[in-house]
Design a protein around this motif. Sequence first.
Motif, short mmCIF file in Angstrom:
data_model
loop_
_atom_site.label_atom_id
_atom_site.label_comp_id
_atom_site.label_asym_id
_atom_site.label_seq_id
_atom_site.Cartn_x
_atom_site.Cartn_y
_atom_site.Cartn_z
N THR A 53 37.54 36.76 40.53
CA THR A 53 37.54 36.87 39.08
C THR A 53 36.81 38.15 38.63
OG1 THR A 53 37.51 34.47 39.02
CG2 THR A 53 36.97 35.58 36.97
N ALA A 54 35.78 38.54 39.36
CA ALA A 54 35.06 39.76 38.99
C ALA A 54 35.99 40.98 39.09
CB ALA A 54 33.83 39.96 39.89
N LEU A 55 36.87 40.96 40.08
CA LEU A 55 37.84 42.06 40.22
C LEU A 55 38.81 42.04 39.03
CD1 LEU A 55 38.68 44.33 42.15
CD2 LEU A 55 40.02 42.67 43.45
N GLY A 56 39.20 40.83 38.63
CA GLY A 56 40.07 40.69 37.46
C GLY A 56 39.36 41.04 36.16
N THR A 57 38.06 40.97 36.17
CA THR A 57 37.28 41.29 34.98
C THR A 57 37.22 42.80 34.74
OG1 THR A 57 35.95 39.28 35.12
CG2 THR A 57 34.93 41.15 34.00
N LEU A 58 37.17 43.57 35.82
CA LEU A 58 37.04 45.02 35.66
C LEU A 58 38.38 45.75 35.59
CD1 LEU A 58 33.94 46.16 37.74
CD2 LEU A 58 34.10 45.34 35.39
N HIS A 59 39.48 45.02 35.83
CA HIS A 59 40.80 45.65 35.76
C HIS A 59 41.82 44.58 35.39
CE1 HIS A 59 44.54 47.58 36.95
NE2 HIS A 59 43.91 48.72 37.15
N PRO A 60 42.69 44.87 34.42
CA PRO A 60 43.63 43.83 33.99
C PRO A 60 44.53 43.31 35.11
CG PRO A 60 44.08 45.95 32.88
CD PRO A 60 42.78 46.10 33.60
N GLN A 71 31.68 36.08 62.03
CA GLN A 71 33.04 35.52 62.04
C GLN A 71 33.16 34.35 61.05
OE1 GLN A 71 36.02 36.34 64.30
NE2 GLN A 71 34.88 38.22 63.90
N PRO A 72 32.92 34.64 59.77
CA PRO A 72 33.07 33.59 58.77
C PRO A 72 34.54 33.22 58.61
CG PRO A 72 32.86 35.72 57.72
CD PRO A 72 32.65 35.95 59.19
N HIS A 73 34.78 32.05 58.04
CA HIS A 73 36.16 31.64 57.75
C HIS A 73 36.65 32.29 56.46
CE1 HIS A 73 34.24 28.48 60.18
NE2 HIS A 73 35.41 28.41 60.77
N MET A 74 35.69 32.59 55.58
CA MET A 74 36.04 33.16 54.28
C MET A 74 35.06 34.29 53.96
SD MET A 74 36.39 29.40 52.55
CE MET A 74 34.97 28.73 53.37
N VAL A 75 35.53 35.28 53.21
CA VAL A 75 34.62 36.33 52.72
C VAL A 75 34.92 36.58 51.26
CG1 VAL A 75 33.91 38.75 52.87
CG2 VAL A 75 34.37 37.48 54.97
N GLY A 76 33.91 36.37 50.41
CA GLY A 76 34.09 36.62 48.98
C GLY A 76 33.41 37.92 48.60
N ILE A 77 34.23 38.88 48.15
CA ILE A 77 33.61 40.11 47.62
C ILE A 77 34.22 40.42 46.25
CG2 ILE A 77 33.18 41.07 49.93
CD1 ILE A 77 35.29 43.25 49.21
N GLY A 78 33.40 40.97 45.39
CA GLY A 78 33.88 41.39 44.08
C GLY A 78 32.93 42.46 43.58
N PRO A 79 33.36 43.24 42.60
CA PRO A 79 32.48 44.30 42.08
C PRO A 79 31.27 43.71 41.36
CG PRO A 79 34.45 44.06 40.70
CD PRO A 79 34.66 43.18 41.90
N PHE A 80 30.15 44.36 41.51
CA PHE A 80 28.97 44.02 40.70
C PHE A 80 29.30 44.34 39.23
CE2 PHE A 80 25.43 46.18 38.49
CZ PHE A 80 24.64 45.07 38.24
N VAL A 81 28.96 43.43 38.34
CA VAL A 81 29.18 43.63 36.91
C VAL A 81 27.83 43.57 36.20
CG1 VAL A 81 30.42 42.85 34.85
CG2 VAL A 81 31.43 42.46 37.12
#
Length: 344
Positions: free
Chosen positions: A270-277, A222-232
């Motif tokens: 940002t990683a998600l923004g990196t793989l798709h405009p 039960q974290p307060h935040m979860v950061g996920i993004g694609p592996f680059v």
Amino acid sequence: MNIIDKIKEQRDITREDLELILTTDNREAIEYLRQAARAEADAVYGNKIFMRGLIELSSYCRNDCLYCGLRRSNKEAVRYRLTEEEIYDCCETGYKLGFRTFVMQGGEDGWFNDERMCRIVSTVRQKYPDCAITLSLGERSRESYQALFDAGANRYLLRHETADAEHYGKLHPAEMSWQHRMDCLQALKEIGYQVGCGFMVGSPFQTIDTLYADLQFIRSFQPHMVGIGPFVSTHNTPFEGYPNGTVEMTLRLLALIRLLHPRVLLPATTALGTLHPRGRELGIQFGANVVMPNLSPRTHRKDYAIYDNKICTGEEAAECRACTEQRIRKIGFESVVDRGDYKE
Ligand code: SAH
């Protein structure tokens, strides 16, 4: 009842249903998932997207994570660390731009020892009593986490990277331990931080089973935040040439995390923004409610190179903020700069 409704109702998912959702090419089902996730986010946070100002303190790192461009074995990486003055300047610029959360992230750099880091945190705390201070400085001792908390830090981001110990071993050198990472997360929570965990989507050797373990870990921790993004995949790392994670898979997982843990603060990374405009916009449309524009000095931006082709390395802080805000508005959301605390 369909699978998505069931997940929402039970705030739980079976391994079989996870596999179905991650592998289906039924666009209608995915659109249903997206809408369900967005509805959950709307119910808690409305159409508000929280902005956090990211300050990248240091590209020095003692660790050797196999995926990361800043690993110590990467002799090609350009190393820098911000001076205390530069950090305060970033905060001042950010404050004037309206930011009320500062996220200080960096490699595990011994220069930022407890004495120095506590001084930085307490200076920022005194100057901006109305701001949240988030740290993301990797693994430290419990005493260190406590001292930083006492100095005025409120939140800590430490991705667990994978909830499967064996998988963790394939992403990290032998001297790093999954159990230690988990112990750090537990300590942070006990101390009273708002805590963020998270993982890369599509990291090498990731499977449906490890992702299932990630989701179950999020349910129980039960974290307060979860950061996920694609592996680059990143040059000069052992995983150079490995396939990137996909935007599609990241979006589905964002939506699932929102359904399993509706109140969580969930960045469109940002990683998600990196793989798709339009990656970050899509993230929001799949249930994310946080974005983290870059406040780091432009001179060092490109050198915080944790992965290849990272976006937003050329802009000034003000441009980054304006661009992010515009993108959010364009898709019908409202960017807000208040602290944006977790809603109990
Ligand atoms: N040193 C800090 C901050 C790490 S950078 C710490 O250990 O917490 C923040 C996150 O970037 C990492 O937790 C990791 O999940 C992510 N990251 C690192 N390399 C990456 C890559 N090649 N592709 C995508 N994400 C990556």
